[in-house]
Motif scaffolding. Sequence first.
Motif, PDB file in Angstrom:
ATOM      1  N   GLU A   1       2.020  89.693 -28.285  1.00  0.00           N
ATOM      2  CA  GLU A   1       1.897  88.777 -29.050  1.00  0.00           C
ATOM      3  C   GLU A   1       0.299  88.520 -29.379  1.00  0.00           C
ATOM      4  N   ILE A   2      -0.189  88.942 -30.482  1.00  0.00           N
ATOM      5  CA  ILE A   2      -1.588  88.894 -30.480  1.00  0.00           C
ATOM      6  C   ILE A   2      -2.275  87.541 -31.290  1.00  0.00           C
ATOM      7  N   LEU A   3      -1.026  86.710 -31.983  1.00  0.00           N
ATOM      8  CA  LEU A   3      -1.622  85.414 -32.466  1.00  0.00           C
ATOM      9  C   LEU A   3      -0.547  84.297 -32.452  1.00  0.00           C
ATOM     10  N   ARG A   4      -0.858  83.272 -32.047  1.00  0.00           N
ATOM     11  CA  ARG A   4       0.039  82.134 -32.294  1.00  0.00           C
ATOM     12  C   ARG A   4      -0.710  81.005 -32.966  1.00  0.00           C
ATOM     13  N   TYR A   5      -0.187  80.636 -33.935  1.00  0.00           N
ATOM     14  CA  TYR A   5      -0.896  79.617 -34.727  1.00  0.00           C
ATOM     15  C   TYR A   5      -0.046  78.317 -34.520  1.00  0.00           C
ATOM     16  N   VAL A   6      -0.499  77.350 -34.147  1.00  0.00           N
ATOM     17  CA  VAL A   6       0.205  76.268 -33.719  1.00  0.00           C
ATOM     18  C   VAL A   6      -0.160  75.171 -34.575  1.00  0.00           C
ATOM     19  N   TYR A   7       0.681  74.537 -35.275  1.00  0.00           N
ATOM     20  CA  TYR A   7       0.775  73.332 -36.152  1.00  0.00           C
ATOM     21  C   TYR A   7       1.537  72.273 -35.915  1.00  0.00           C
ATOM     22  N   ARG A   8       2.182  72.146 -34.640  1.00  0.00           N
ATOM     23  CA  ARG A   8       2.726  71.100 -34.046  1.00  0.00           C
ATOM     24  C   ARG A   8       1.759  69.943 -33.766  1.00  0.00           C
TER      25      ARG A   8
ATOM     26  N   ALA B   1       8.682  79.438 -35.653  1.00  0.00           N
ATOM     27  CA  ALA B   1       9.432  78.407 -35.078  1.00  0.00           C
ATOM     28  C   ALA B   1       9.143  77.287 -35.909  1.00  0.00           C
ATOM     29  N   HIS B   2      10.016  76.858 -36.921  1.00  0.00           N
ATOM     30  CA  HIS B   2       9.801  75.776 -37.893  1.00  0.00           C
ATOM     31  C   HIS B   2       9.297  74.524 -37.159  1.00  0.00           C
ATOM     32  N   GLY B   3       8.281  73.869 -37.603  1.00  0.00           N
ATOM     33  CA  GLY B   3       7.692  72.775 -36.990  1.00  0.00           C
ATOM     34  C   GLY B   3       6.893  72.782 -35.813  1.00  0.00           C
ATOM     35  N   GLU B   4       6.637  74.085 -35.173  1.00  0.00           N
ATOM     36  CA  GLU B   4       5.861  74.248 -34.053  1.00  0.00           C
ATOM     37  C   GLU B   4       4.770  75.415 -34.481  1.00  0.00           C
TER      38      GLU B   4
END
Length: 305
Positions: A22-29, A8-11
């Motif tokens: 879902e084993i990983l969510r890397y959040v860069y927002r 999810a671009h930007g998110e």
Amino acid sequence: MSIRVSHAHGEHIAVAAANGTEILRYVYRPDPDAFESRKPYAHPLRTLAGRTVTGYRPNDHRWHKGLQMTASHLSGQNFWGGNCYVHGQGYLRLPERVGSMRHDGFPLIAAEDDRLTVAEDLTWVANDGREWAREERGLTVHSVDETAGTWALDWSIRLTNLREEPLAFGSPTTAGREMAGYTGLQWRGPRDYTGGTVFAPDTDADADKLMGSQSPWLAFTAEHDDVDAHSTVVFAHAPENRDAIHESHWFVRSEPFPTVAFSWAFFEEFELPPEETFGYRYRVVIADGAWDRERVAAHLEALPW
């Protein structure tokens, strides 16, 4: 076992196992609250069976967010988030000391059948807006094994000093608080990991004994709420960390809340000169079940760096 990657671009970037978990969510927002030290983080992390093994914004420390790179005491700035420890005064709310880590881009996102490789560029920014350091971060999801009920995340950092003077890395302990050497890559566990079992290669299962200790790996296992299931999280140093700019120690607690940090400045400060670079590499293994010392050691031995 194949994985599915979504962006999810930007998110965020998310990784799902073949069974849909879902084993990983890397959040860069960027986070909304600057006091919590805006920076990317990984949450949730889950086992292949769907058990969550990270906590997010717990009521005791809102700035604890899954798995994240931090620096609690850095030349007078706080890249950990929250209150700052000041010798003789305790913890104070000093928002003017809280810095941030700015996401600048992804030079590489490469997804294969059972592997995700991510390279990220970041800038460490002091509270006044000055750019203090450039970071090259690496994230690799690999070794997804449905039979064993486990997968691995490798996390690397290469940090370059952009200032005209040294960057001084420390911790609350180097500032005068006994046995509070937290800094570096930090994991916050979920509530059901509170009181869990912690062990290392040659020590008893006691987080107090492991606080400030050194070992190539450390494991944390606990029983979950709501379901009849255990899970295990293993934290391991890459072999080259033994020759890094400064030796590391474990910051680990099981009570009153579960957390582990690969502390690179537990007892002593170290400096990074201008234009110089340091690097560390870590591995986090996430498994279903209550693993013991022998199983952890055998699994790590079978995972080449």
